[in-house]
Write an enzyme that holds these catalytic residues in place. Sequence first.
Site, PDB file in Angstrom:
ATOM      1  N   SER A 188      86.388  33.665 -29.645  1.00 44.97           N
ATOM      2  CA  SER A 188      85.338  33.706 -28.703  1.00 44.97           C
ATOM      3  C   SER A 188      85.545  34.412 -27.468  1.00 44.97           C
ATOM      4  O   SER A 188      84.002  34.991 -27.132  1.00 44.97           O
ATOM      5  CB  SER A 188      85.853  32.068 -28.477  1.00 44.97           C
ATOM      6  OG  SER A 188      85.562  30.638 -29.717  1.00 44.97           O
ATOM      7  N   HIS A 218      86.084  32.444 -22.538  1.00 50.30           N
ATOM      8  CA  HIS A 218      84.847  32.958 -22.693  1.00 50.30           C
ATOM      9  C   HIS A 218      84.581  33.765 -21.618  1.00 50.30           C
ATOM     10  O   HIS A 218      83.493  35.109 -22.014  1.00 50.30           O
ATOM     11  CB  HIS A 218      84.534  31.769 -22.767  1.00 50.30           C
ATOM     12  CG  HIS A 218      84.137  30.958 -23.931  1.00 50.30           C
ATOM     13  ND1 HIS A 218      84.075  29.613 -24.144  1.00 50.30           N
ATOM     14  CD2 HIS A 218      85.028  30.935 -25.540  1.00 50.30           C
ATOM     15  CE1 HIS A 218      83.680  29.149 -25.346  1.00 50.30           C
ATOM     16  NE2 HIS A 218      85.210  30.096 -26.130  1.00 50.30           N
TER      17      HIS A 218
END
Length: 306
Positions: free
Chosen positions: A209, A256
């Site tokens: 991610s 993220h």
Amino acid sequence: MADQGPPEGPRGPDAGRSEHPGSGLAVCYRHPERETGIRCTRCERPICPDCMVDASVGYHCPECVRAAAAAARGSRPRTLAGGTVQADPRLVTKILLALNLIVFIGVLGAGTPLVRDLAMLGYARTGAWDTSTIGVASGEWYRLLTSAFLHQQFWHIGFNMLALWFLGPNLEAALGRARFLTLYLLSALAGSTLSYLLAAPNQLSLGASGAIFGLFGAMAVLLRRLRYDMRPILVLLVINLVITFMPGLNIAWQAHLGGLIAGAVIAWAMVHAPRERRALVQYGTCAAVGLVLLVACVLRTLHLLG
């Protein structure tokens, strides 16, 4: 060998600009009677639909197409960021997909031990009565990168690989293979580094991610550079950020956020670097990002072990 620029003539954002009274649009540099909002992605001349020629990224004007054809006889054509145009602009994306899938198959076969050995972990003791430690702070720096290729659930790898296939080919075509791979790996490392800095020492995290959010940031920068409609990518980014911070989902938001920031910074340097100092600006920025990540990891390690 660097590619030759387009023929001498008006250049820059205002090249060929001759607005009609009361209009905010430029006019085509070859057809002054036609307003247009499209510009050549090489020289930024305004071009109308009859003049624009499809390119791997955006559109080129006839002069730039002829210049590129002439330059191709002495050197290979270049991407927007200065990379070499390749016959397959998806090769690196395919390799990254394959690596993630191979590691996922390995996790399905080996189970928890492989996850425990490769996932992102800052610092932890191996047991209540065992004083030995594991994690990045204990010298296992490889976890910063191996964790970015590690997935346990089908939905997790499915979402990440779908995003990679959606974003990767366009970015690879615009940046070139080496620059795209550098962007991907540094975004992954940035995500792991921010997790190392902010997450609890015993928190285990894994997944691509961080790298994927780096691609989101890079795509937003690229679309802005090309003056394309940014709404679709911004909507996707906002949706993913909302999901990231939703309570109860146990998502490593640090990865993220770290990947997103690094990807945007690196992509900005790659697509906005001046042609005469392009490689210096691009790889200098990548080196600076890498150095910041290294210093952050060293300071965090000293703090945990201090």
